[in-house]
Scaffold this active site. Sequence first.
Site, short mmCIF file in Angstrom:
data_model
loop_
_atom_site.label_atom_id
_atom_site.label_comp_id
_atom_site.label_asym_id
_atom_site.label_seq_id
_atom_site.Cartn_x
_atom_site.Cartn_y
_atom_site.Cartn_z
N ASP A 317 0.83 -1.11 0.15
CA ASP A 317 -0.03 0.10 0.04
C ASP A 317 0.84 1.10 0.04
O ASP A 317 1.92 1.31 0.66
CB ASP A 317 -0.95 0.01 1.26
CG ASP A 317 -1.88 1.27 1.36
OD1 ASP A 317 -2.64 1.33 0.29
OD2 ASP A 317 -1.74 2.05 2.29
N GLU A 370 1.04 -0.42 -5.02
CA GLU A 370 0.11 0.48 -5.29
C GLU A 370 0.82 1.81 -5.36
O GLU A 370 1.20 2.57 -4.32
CB GLU A 370 -0.93 0.71 -4.39
CG GLU A 370 -2.15 1.72 -4.43
CD GLU A 370 -2.44 2.70 -3.52
OE1 GLU A 370 -3.53 3.54 -3.48
OE2 GLU A 370 -1.84 2.65 -2.36
#
Length: 637
Positions: A317, A370
């Site tokens: 993330d 990401e």
Amino acid sequence: MTPNVLHGVSLLTDHDIYLFKEGTHFRLYEKLGSHTMTVDGMEGTLFAVWAPNARKVSVIGDFNGWDRKAHPMSARLDGSGIWECFAPGVGQGTVYKYHITSRHHGRHLEKGDPFAFAWEVPPRSASVVWKLDHQWKDAAWMAGRADASSLDAPMSVYEMHLGSWKRHPDTWDSLSYQEMARQLPGYLTDMGFTHVEFLPVMEHPFYASWGYQTLGYFAPSSRYGTPQDFMDLVDALHAAGIGVILDWVPSHFPTDGHGLALFDGTHLYEHEDPRQGYHPDWKSGIFNYGRHEVRAFVISSALFWLDRYHADGLRVDAVASMLYLDYSRKEGEWVPNCFGGKENLEAIDLLRRLNEAAYTSFPGIQTIAEESTDWPLVSRPPYIGGLGFGMKWNMGWMHDTLNYFTKDPVFRKYHHGALSFSIWYAFNENFVLPLSHDEVVHGKGSLLRKMPGDDWQKFAGLRLLFGYMWTHPGKKLLFQGGEVAQWSEWNHDAQVDWALLGDPAHAGMRDWIRDLNALYRECPALHQTDFHHKGFEWVDFHDAEASVLSFLRFGKDPSEMLLACFNFTPIPREGYRVGVPRGGVWREVLNSDSRHYFGSGMGNAGAVTAQDEESHARTHTLTLTLPPLGVVVFRPE
């Protein structure tokens, strides 16, 4: 008489300490934390914690009345800052914390164990002694998963939040890991998804953070069951042929008092300077990636999930927030690197080491970034200057595509380039096309509500969006609820609106996703060359006036091909000519306007024969009916 505590017991060797100080010990979970064992015939638990700026450390819990004097720990004499003790009689299920007396103003702190394998159910905040014994049943999957996760394999990912996929109708409780193990694999198999991606399962104090404020970096959330229960869920998914990807958050952590922040009274895990150690967007701490012991902690967490829980991949993330020192900061609010630049050199080094360690230790897995900027070579190996990820989310495609689809079809001809632009960079990285949870929360509206027009056009537009996504180069990711065309945004306190499937339009959307997945998995042209330009050719991207696109997809064998044609307006296009490289019959293998999907039923009667006429610089021509707000896909016989 059994003593309260024994000192001099350790799992750590001199070599472990050397690697720990060097920042290259990536299996720290085997050495630090709490581990049950037998010492001199006494069963108990060995505790080990890193707290170099502590004056005293002790283990406290129900077993000693939370008395900080009952089980003191001793500091190792090797300068590692690690404290240890063996507590006889302390075993599985024991609730505990560390009481730390800091050298910094003598502060008294009660902290959970950074390496705990289990935690109490929040809002309770203690760690729990737990064994990770499990009889895995997924040997066949593990032996063959490299093929299932290779870059030329189909990857259609169902992203989901454990707490809000399904709930019990009587209590509104979330499903447990065990209940999900009985329901989820069959659902994903029926829908044709190849992988599931869980929003962070790691323990987190605040449920509404969705797991992105991770505190227990080595423990699955106890909200849904025990560590073994989660292992059973992974086992069940593997038995069904479903890969498991875990969302993992090394970019920041919450500053709850029992967590990592100010762990020993000093900024141990985080930078002391708030310009480096505090995240203004998420009000959370940022790891000090340049500190060797912290780097070992972070990378050990990543490898832990691949090792002990047989995860097949990690979606990392907020990578952009790690890469840039000035991320979400104004001038004067950040500290340049040693060369005066904005690149976080320590974080770059950590990510490269992480990926090298993950792929070396666990062949067949994938790491997925990401990363929302144009940082180069994210999914390329470190030895050529890359970050070493296997894949990267294509945030540019997602933003451009959703922005286009929200526009009234009358005006789409002025934005035609928003769709064709993605191919210019489609093969610069190994891209995943995400329609993720982030796009259906915080007032953004559900995917269905983003579509303009009346209800029929909204459903047609969403089927068109999915058809465009599944035929476009790149792996696929869809968040829960998209497959039933939810009207409402995702709500973590609710569930997927399964009742909608009683409506033919919503049931048709589910069938459309199921059939897209089936074709995607079955046709090499749609997945073998996702990351290579030889797998894609435009037929025509110039017809902005009609808002029509057409392209060809090819497998590694160029004779494996598909034609996809898109009409982004509600006006049917009849007699529309499209050039193709082969004569004979072209079978219409998918049509989003089929009545089966609640469309209007326009199409090409199942097949079209190519005419021996040149068109679009190709030897043959198909004369097609392009349905309103529809996609049709053809395969030569």
